[in-house]
Design a protein around this motif. Structure first.
Motif, PDB file in Angstrom:
ATOM      1  N   ASP A 101       0.936  -1.138   0.082  1.00  0.00           N
ATOM      2  CA  ASP A 101       0.024   0.132  -0.315  1.00  0.00           C
ATOM      3  C   ASP A 101       0.998   1.348  -0.128  1.00  0.00           C
ATOM      4  O   ASP A 101       1.450   1.728   0.840  1.00  0.00           O
ATOM      5  N   PRO A 102       0.615   2.096  -1.378  1.00  0.00           N
ATOM      6  CA  PRO A 102       1.421   3.300  -0.761  1.00  0.00           C
ATOM      7  C   PRO A 102       2.030   4.431   0.084  1.00  0.00           C
ATOM      8  O   PRO A 102       2.314   5.038   0.057  1.00  0.00           O
ATOM      9  N   ASP A 103       0.044   4.493   0.811  1.00  0.00           N
ATOM     10  CA  ASP A 103       0.001   5.384   1.341  1.00  0.00           C
ATOM     11  C   ASP A 103       0.065   4.641   3.267  1.00  0.00           C
ATOM     12  O   ASP A 103       0.528   3.331   3.356  1.00  0.00           O
ATOM     13  N   LEU A 104       0.778   5.692   3.927  1.00  0.00           N
ATOM     14  CA  LEU A 104       1.313   5.184   5.008  1.00  0.00           C
ATOM     15  C   LEU A 104       0.344   5.206   6.251  1.00  0.00           C
ATOM     16  O   LEU A 104      -0.674   6.173   6.220  1.00  0.00           O
ATOM     17  N   HIS A 105       0.396   4.115   7.018  1.00  0.00           N
ATOM     18  CA  HIS A 105      -0.691   4.334   8.034  1.00  0.00           C
ATOM     19  C   HIS A 105      -0.068   3.523   9.538  1.00  0.00           C
ATOM     20  O   HIS A 105       0.682   2.819   9.065  1.00  0.00           O
ATOM     21  N   ARG A 107      -3.515  -0.919  10.139  1.00  0.00           N
ATOM     22  CA  ARG A 107      -4.363  -0.645   9.478  1.00  0.00           C
ATOM     23  C   ARG A 107      -6.224  -1.183   9.084  1.00  0.00           C
ATOM     24  O   ARG A 107      -5.904  -1.909  10.380  1.00  0.00           O
TER      25      ARG A 107
END
Length: 89
Positions: free
Chosen positions: A63-67, A70
């Motif tokens: 997933d390119p978005d940082l979380h 999840r």
């Protein structure tokens, strides 16, 4: 021919590439692309439950978005379970 998960006893189709950088103490997971012939592979279930040794980091690049956390994949909608309280004496 589709590749299969490399975990012993699993014959699910592979969907995640993985590897490690021992000099940095990092395991990484990434989306399996068509040109990943030389990479190690896992099915989604085994990739999602991967645990690394203490002191190592798991770098999930799927997933390119940082979380920080999840969201849950199940149908509970993220509703937390009620906690039980202990009585003090």
């Amino acid at each position: 021919m589709n590749r299969l998960c490399e975990r012993p006893g699993c014959s699910d189709p592979a969907s995640v590439a993985y590897g490690m950088r021992p000099e940095d103490l990092v395991f990484w997971l990434d989306v399996l692309a068509g040109d990943d012939a030389g990479r190690r592979v896992l099915c989604r279930r085994h990739a999602d439950t991967m645990v690394v040794p203490r002191g190592w980091t798991l770098d999930d690049l799927r997933d390119p978005d940082l979380h920080l956390f999840r969201p849950p994949d199940d149908d509970t909608g993220g509703t937390p379970r009620p906690r039980s309280r202990r009585r003090s004496r």
